[in-house]
Design a protein around this motif. Structure first.
Motif, short mmCIF file in Angstrom:
data_model
loop_
_atom_site.label_atom_id
_atom_site.label_comp_id
_atom_site.label_asym_id
_atom_site.label_seq_id
_atom_site.Cartn_x
_atom_site.Cartn_y
_atom_site.Cartn_z
N ARG A 98 45.58 24.95 45.99
CA ARG A 98 45.82 25.67 47.25
C ARG A 98 46.88 26.75 47.08
O ARG A 98 46.71 27.87 47.54
N ALA A 99 47.97 26.44 46.39
CA ALA A 99 49.03 27.42 46.14
C ALA A 99 48.51 28.56 45.28
O ALA A 99 48.81 29.73 45.53
N GLY A 100 47.71 28.23 44.28
CA GLY A 100 47.12 29.25 43.42
C GLY A 100 46.21 30.18 44.19
O GLY A 100 46.19 31.39 43.96
N LEU A 101 45.46 29.62 45.12
CA LEU A 101 44.56 30.43 45.95
C LEU A 101 45.36 31.39 46.83
O LEU A 101 45.01 32.57 46.95
N LYS A 102 46.44 30.90 47.44
CA LYS A 102 47.28 31.76 48.27
C LYS A 102 47.92 32.87 47.43
O LYS A 102 47.94 34.03 47.84
N LEU A 103 48.42 32.50 46.27
CA LEU A 103 49.04 33.48 45.39
C LEU A 103 48.02 34.52 44.93
O LEU A 103 48.30 35.72 44.91
N SER A 104 46.83 34.06 44.60
CA SER A 104 45.77 34.97 44.17
C SER A 104 45.42 35.96 45.28
O SER A 104 45.22 37.15 45.03
N THR A 105 45.36 35.48 46.51
CA THR A 105 45.06 36.34 47.66
C THR A 105 46.12 37.43 47.81
O THR A 105 45.80 38.59 48.06
N LEU A 106 47.37 37.06 47.65
CA LEU A 106 48.46 38.04 47.74
C LEU A 106 48.34 39.09 46.63
O LEU A 106 48.52 40.29 46.88
N PHE A 107 48.03 38.66 45.42
CA PHE A 107 47.84 39.60 44.32
C PHE A 107 46.66 40.53 44.59
O PHE A 107 46.72 41.73 44.30
N GLN A 108 45.57 39.98 45.14
CA GLN A 108 44.39 40.79 45.45
C GLN A 108 44.74 41.89 46.46
O GLN A 108 44.33 43.03 46.31
N LYS A 109 45.49 41.52 47.50
CA LYS A 109 45.89 42.50 48.52
C LYS A 109 46.77 43.59 47.90
O LYS A 109 46.59 44.78 48.18
N ALA A 110 47.72 43.19 47.06
CA ALA A 110 48.60 44.16 46.41
C ALA A 110 47.80 45.08 45.49
O ALA A 110 48.04 46.29 45.46
N ALA A 111 46.86 44.51 44.76
CA ALA A 111 46.03 45.32 43.86
C ALA A 111 45.17 46.30 44.65
O ALA A 111 45.03 47.46 44.26
N LYS A 112 44.61 45.85 45.75
CA LYS A 112 43.78 46.73 46.59
C LYS A 112 44.63 47.88 47.12
O LYS A 112 44.18 49.04 47.15
N SER A 113 45.86 47.59 47.51
CA SER A 113 46.77 48.62 47.98
C SER A 113 47.04 49.66 46.88
O SER A 113 47.04 50.87 47.13
N LYS A 114 47.23 49.18 45.65
CA LYS A 114 47.47 50.09 44.51
C LYS A 114 46.24 50.97 44.27
O LYS A 114 46.37 52.16 43.99
N VAL A 115 45.04 50.38 44.36
CA VAL A 115 43.81 51.16 44.18
C VAL A 115 43.72 52.24 45.26
O VAL A 115 43.39 53.39 44.97
N ASN A 116 44.03 51.88 46.50
CA ASN A 116 43.99 52.84 47.60
C ASN A 116 44.98 53.99 47.40
O ASN A 116 44.75 55.10 47.88
N GLU A 117 46.07 53.70 46.69
CA GLU A 117 47.07 54.73 46.38
C GLU A 117 46.68 55.54 45.14
O GLU A 117 47.40 56.46 44.74
N GLY A 118 45.55 55.18 44.52
CA GLY A 118 45.11 55.87 43.31
C GLY A 118 45.77 55.36 42.06
O GLY A 118 45.68 55.99 41.00
N LYS A 119 46.42 54.22 42.12
CA LYS A 119 47.13 53.65 40.96
C LYS A 119 46.32 52.48 40.38
O LYS A 119 46.73 51.33 40.43
N VAL A 120 45.18 52.83 39.79
CA VAL A 120 44.25 51.83 39.27
C VAL A 120 44.88 51.04 38.11
O VAL A 120 44.70 49.82 38.01
#
Length: 154
Positions: free
Chosen positions: A2-24
């Motif tokens: 469960r903790a891993g899933l929550k942590l993974s979700t946070l990383f996914q959101k941060a990564a999506k934000s970076k992609v939206n900023e053009g920082k692939v």
């Protein structure tokens, strides 16, 4: 889990934000770091891989899906004709990870060619001198063997 899933979700959101900023590249680095934390030892092997040369000597392209969940490894392999039609599949049994090497017995669930052996002994590890590539060694019962390079599926 469960903790891993929550942590993974946070990383996914941060990564999506970076992609939206053009920082692939930053997004990719974040997701690799996530895998290192959540997957642990062997995280470099986890992912969707294909033969580096595209089509193998046997006329098929091959893809591997390597996963590790709750400490348990799984490997699924698929075979495709040049037109993209899936013609075969196999799955791993008796998986063991030690000293950077994932070893297993590969068994067909659907043979691409009827005369192919039902089982192959496989090992997969990172390539020491190459970024984002894996070295796959296989041996079948008759003693036939080969080494292939795997690269990420884009």
């Amino acid at each position: 889990e469960r903790a891993g899933l929550k942590l993974s979700t946070l990383f996914q959101k941060a990564a999506k934000s970076k992609v939206n900023e053009g920082k692939v590249d930053d997004a990719t680095a974040l997701l690799k770091y996530r895998d290192k934390i959540i997957v642990g030892e062997g995280f470099e092997l986890v992912g969707h891989w294909r033969l580096a040369e595209g089509i193998g000597a046997h006329g098929y392209s091959e893809q591997w899906m390597i996963q590790k969940r709750l400490g348990q490894w799984s490997v699924e392999r698929s075979f495709y004709e040049p037109n993209g039609r899936k013609v075969g599949a196999s799955s791993a049994r008796d998986l063991k990870y030690s000293a950077g090497v994932l070893s297993y017995s590969d068994h067909f669930t659907k043979k691409p060619k009827a005369e192919w052996h039902d089982k192959a002994d496989m090992t997969i590890q990172t390539e020491a001198d190459k970024q984002a590539t894996l070295k796959l060694r296989w041996v079948v019962g008759s003693g036939q063997s080969d080494v292939n390079t795997l690269v990420p599926v884009n």
